[in-house]
Design an enzyme around this catalytic site. Structure first.
Site, PDB file in Angstrom:
ATOM      1  N   ARG A 175       6.466  -7.026  -2.853  1.00 56.15           N
ATOM      2  CA  ARG A 175       5.832  -7.571  -1.634  1.00 56.15           C
ATOM      3  C   ARG A 175       5.228  -8.922  -1.972  1.00 56.15           C
ATOM      4  NH1 ARG A 175       5.745  -1.987  -1.032  1.00 56.15           N
ATOM      5  NH2 ARG A 175       7.122  -1.481   0.712  1.00 56.15           N
ATOM      6  N   GLU A 340      10.393   7.342   1.800  1.00 60.20           N
ATOM      7  CA  GLU A 340      10.546   6.630   3.064  1.00 60.20           C
ATOM      8  C   GLU A 340      11.981   6.146   3.312  1.00 60.20           C
ATOM      9  OE1 GLU A 340       6.042   4.963   3.632  1.00 60.20           O
ATOM     10  OE2 GLU A 340       7.351   3.725   2.417  1.00 60.20           O
ATOM     11  N   TRP A 406       2.335  11.534  -3.542  1.00 60.95           N
ATOM     12  CA  TRP A 406       1.536  10.444  -2.947  1.00 60.95           C
ATOM     13  C   TRP A 406       1.058  10.765  -1.550  1.00 60.95           C
ATOM     14  CZ3 TRP A 406       2.841   7.150   1.265  1.00 60.95           C
ATOM     15  CH2 TRP A 406       4.140   7.332   1.798  1.00 60.95           C
ATOM     16  N   PHE A 432      -5.026   1.882  -4.280  1.00 62.62           N
ATOM     17  CA  PHE A 432      -5.950   0.757  -4.382  1.00 62.62           C
ATOM     18  C   PHE A 432      -5.640  -0.330  -3.347  1.00 62.62           C
ATOM     19  CE2 PHE A 432      -7.171   1.534  -9.136  1.00 62.62           C
ATOM     20  CZ  PHE A 432      -7.762   2.724  -8.756  1.00 62.62           C
ATOM     21  N   ASP A 433      -4.636  -0.074  -2.475  1.00 64.88           N
ATOM     22  CA  ASP A 433      -4.442  -1.007  -1.358  1.00 64.88           C
ATOM     23  C   ASP A 433      -5.316  -0.609  -0.165  1.00 64.88           C
ATOM     24  OD1 ASP A 433      -2.817   1.275  -1.043  1.00 64.88           O
ATOM     25  OD2 ASP A 433      -1.281   0.196   0.084  1.00 64.88           O
ATOM     26  N   TRP A 481      -0.022  -1.359  -4.103  1.00 61.92           N
ATOM     27  CA  TRP A 481       0.984  -1.930  -3.201  1.00 61.92           C
ATOM     28  C   TRP A 481       0.423  -3.246  -2.684  1.00 61.92           C
ATOM     29  CZ3 TRP A 481       5.353   0.586  -3.701  1.00 61.92           C
ATOM     30  CH2 TRP A 481       5.334   1.954  -4.015  1.00 61.92           C
ATOM     31  N   THR A 482       1.230  -4.285  -2.713  1.00 64.07           N
ATOM     32  CA  THR A 482       0.635  -5.621  -2.552  1.00 64.07           C
ATOM     33  C   THR A 482       0.920  -6.305  -1.218  1.00 64.07           C
ATOM     34  OG1 THR A 482       2.528  -6.607  -3.683  1.00 64.07           O
ATOM     35  CG2 THR A 482       0.631  -6.023  -5.047  1.00 64.07           C
TER      36      THR A 482
END
Ligand code: ACM
Ligand code: ZN
EC number: 3.2.1.52
Length: 772
Positions: A175, A340, A406, A432-433, A481-482
């Site tokens: 990302r 997903e 998750w 941590f997002d 996740w960024t």
């Protein structure tokens, strides 16, 4: 500039401290050692301190001290060299101890004369060195020489060993791309806190980041995108940043990072996503999709329908890719994603439907399972095992796959019960997002709420498993996740210091965890981060507000901070709080309909927190037991339903933590009062933001129960009424004394033809249930 001044000031403070006071030993070690016995006195490092490898200790053990030696050299100007002439003073002695249980286990005995370390393997010596590093003054992390400091460590005896063999941290470089330097710094931080796995998320819809020699277009085309969406996924209308962006790692660079990690006892697990999250690969090679494309590397966040087709050529391609990946990474595991993956293309693809017939697969979930099993078998032939996200359970789990749980912990529990290994990484504690503070001043994040305490409180061994099944829980991991972390500084802000809580949960058995002690160790870690030049979050000092039932007053407001020993001063009259405002000493009684609380936290008279300003809609639902349940009895939603009765109304964009999101079948929400309450008004407050396919329910029916068993309807509200009232459904009644209230939610369902998002499933976003 700030850092220099700080260095000077801290140096001065240390100087004063060492002259004026008797030494009081402090042990700020994260993760805390399994056993630490403090003792009096200190060991002082100086020019003559040497390292001595005892009999039978492999010469490579000296390498385990390279970071400590480098720090002592850089910050303290001390050269510690290995010297095998036997000495009994001013020496670090390493001894082989084959009776220690784990490869990470070590014993560290510090006396004024010498430091003795016992370990079985180099990893144990490395972790002992990290402990010594944390026992040294925080200035040891300085990038420049620091003078006038006594480079001492407090005496103690430590016996240490981790509870989990898998202690992981993940980074999504798709990302937003992270430079080689950032990745190495990341690995440094993993090693400092005795984590041992770096899960490198290398491919996704928005970028392919690893050079594959046989398929050069993967990086020539797939590593760059022309535009990136701005703002939150739920914002409308969509805005774009049209800057071309991207990057990738060459195989030579990847080898360099693998070697860098290995020196720090960190294993890198690469993730190559399949069958979904494949847009960047399909933009480069559309022939491996069902439709043939064309595609562009995605600039939006989310889940996309075009995935790898299950025709033979795709498997040839993926096997070639995995040949190169398996050849590069020494890790026994390769992560193949599996999360997903929409099935819509497979449903309409001739090749995929033929595959299902040939293989006797009853639905597309079984086709996904076939995909994963095939990859597992292929990699097994290369001596590798697979890890997949918990969706790989759907349609049947591959026999030897390790499951990364998750979407909560249910997938992990199911996999362990089937005898498969598990890594726990539930979003509600390990993402941590998610926001770490509820302050509106926080940078935009995906949603959710995972403050430091919540990471720390995570219990990795679920009660649902038997003693025998526990052995399948290999460990835990936090994910970064960024999507909403475009810069290195922002990634650091989201990771530090939450990673410290991860490290301690991964290292210590549950019975040894102690948030009070842990949080008192955080300020010294933050000082280290300052010297390292890392951008950590100060959410630790921010105010957290909660409404809770109170026996005497009915309801009170509690204020706290993640940091221990803070003073809180507050106002409820709308004025800005100052150091003279009322001191918070316990719950604030509330009786009005609405209360605006403003607060600051202080330490030693200094304001530590960003300003807190929160409006609470005070009502009888606050803090009561709430059950959100679908027709099958599953309690669900992104964040468990707790925030439906927190008295905080949702803000936009919709991804923020104030919202409860749900996309399942019809459901009920029940409030169970702690004692009978007299009520006359019920409000169900939802969002009706059709632009992002968020629709208020088709209908809400309100029920009350006077005896706690039987329910009676007191009215219902239709979608059209809610849509006209900003998503609110409200019923009033003459006063009734009730034990429970219930709201039956008929979901809006698939968006009809004439509405925005026609044909797509709608989602429900609820911020609050209000009872008066
Ligand atoms: C995930 O967060 N999609 C694994
Ligand atoms: Zn297909």
């Amino acid at each position: 500039m700030r850092l220099k001044k700080y260095t000077y000031l801290t140096a001065l403070l240390f100087l004063i401290a060492s002259f004026s006071f008797a030494q009081k030993n402090e042990y700020n070690i994260i993760p805390a050692p399994l056993n630490l016995k403090p003792s009096k006195g200190i060991f002082i490092f100086n020019e003559a301190t040497s390292l001595q490898l005892g009999k039978g200790v492999s010469p490579e053990v000296e390498n385990a001290f390279f970071i400590l030696k480098d720090r002592l050299n850089t910050a303290a100007g001390l050269m510690i060299t290995a010297n095998n002439t036997a000495r009994s003073k001013n020496v670090i002695i390493c001894r082989q101890n084959n009776s220690l249980e784990k490869k990470e286990s070590y014993i560290l005995n510090i006396t004024p004369a010498k430091i003795e370390i016992e370990a079985r393997e180099p990893a144990g010596f490395f972790y002992a060195a990290q402990t010594l590093r944390q026992l040294l003054p925080v200035t040891i992390e300085s990038k420049d020489l620091v003078s006038n400091i006594k480079w001492s460590v407090p005496c103690c005896r430590i016996e240490d060993s981790p509870v989990f063999s898998y202690r992981g941290l993940h980074l999504d470089v798709c990302r937003n791309f992270a430079s080689l330097d950032e990745v190495k710094t990341y690995i440094d931080q993993i090693a400092l806190l005795k984590l041992n796995i770096f899960h490198w998320h290398l491919t996704d819809d928005q970028g392919w980041r690893i050079e594959i020699r046989k398929y050069p277009k993967l990086t020539e085309m797939g590593a760059f995108r022309d535009r990136t969406m701005k703002g939150h996924h739920n914002d409308y209308p969509r805005q774009w940043d049209n800057t071309r962006t991207g990057g990738y790692y060459t195989q030579e660079e990847i080898k360099e990072v693998i070697a860098y990690a290995a020196e720090r006892f960190v294993t890198i697990i690469p993730e190559i996503e399949m069958p979904g999250h494949a847009t960047a690969a399909l933009a480069s090679y559309p022939e491996y999709s069902c439709s043939g494309g064309p595609f562009e590397v995605e600039g939006r966040w989310g889940v996309f329908n075009d995935v790898f087709c299950t025709r033979e050529e795709t498997f040839d391609f993926l096997e070639d890719v995995l040949d190169e990946v398996a050849g590069l990474f020494p890790s026994e595991y390769i992560h193949i994603g599996g999360d997903e993956c929409p099935k819509v293309r497979w449903k309409r693809c001739h090749a995929c439907q033929e595959r299902m017939k040939e293989e006797g697969l009853k639905d597309e979930h079984e086709l996904q399972s076939y995909f994963v099993r095939r990859m597992e078998k292929y990699l097994k032939g290369k001596g590798k095992k697979i890890i997949g996200w918990d969706e790989i359970l759907e349609g049947g789990l591959a026999p030897d796959a390790t499951v990364m749980s998750w979407r909560g912990i249910a997938g992990g529990i199911a996999a362990a019960r089937q005898g498969n290994d598990v890594i726990m990484t539930p979003s509600e504690a390990m993402y941590f997002d998610f926001y770490q503070s509820r302050l509106p001043s926080q940078p935009l994040a995906i949603g959710g709420y995972v403050p430091l305490e919540k990471v720390y409180a995570y219990k990795a061994m679920p009660d649902e498993l038997t003693e025998d099944q526990y052995k399948h829980i290999l460990g835990i991991q936090a994910n970064v996740w960024t999507e909403y972390m475009p810069t290195r500084a922002q990634r650091e802000y989201m990771i530090f210091p939450r990673v410290a809580a991860l490290a301690e949960v991964a290292w210590l058995p549950e019975a040894k965890k102690n948030y009070k002690r842990f949080s008192s160790d955080i300020p010294s870690l933050m000082q280290r981060y300052s010297y390292m030049g890392l951008n950590y979050s100060d959410a630790f000092y921010s105010i957290i507000g909660n409404t809770v039932p109170d026996k005497e007053t009915g309801l009170k407001l509690e204020l706290s901070t993640s940091a221990p020993g803070m003073q809180i001063r507050y106002t409820v009259d709308g004025t800005e709080p100052t150091i003279e405002s009322p001191l918070y000493t316990g719950g604030i009684p509330v009786s009005d309909k609405e209360i605006v609380v403003k607060a600051i936290s202080l330490k030693d008279g200094k304001i530590m927190s960003p300003p807190y300003n929160q409006t609470f809609i005070v009502n009888k639902a606050a803090g009561q037991q709430i059950i959100f349940e679908d027709a099958q009895g599953n309690i669900s939603g992104q964040n468990g339903g707790g925030n439906l009765t927190d008295c905080i109304m949702g803000k936009f964009p919709l991804g923020r933590f104030d919202w409860f999101s749900y996309a399942g079948s019809d459901a009920t929400v029940t409030i169970v009062f702690d004692k009978p309450k007299t009520i006359s008004e019920l409000i169900f407050s939802s969002a009706n933001q059709n632009n992002v396919y968020v629709y208020s329910p088709r209908n809400i029916e309100f029920f009350i129960s006077e005896d706690g068993g039987t329910f009676r309807s007191i009215g219902n509200v239709k979608h059209e009424q809610m849509a006209a009232a900003d998503g609110k459904a409200e019923v009033t009644t003459s006063p009734l004394t009730v034990k429970k209230v219930k709201m039956a939610i008929s979901m809006y369902g698939v968006v009809p033809k004439d509405k925005i998002g026609a044909g797509n499933p709608s989602a429900l976003f609820v911020d609050e249930i209000i009872v008066r």
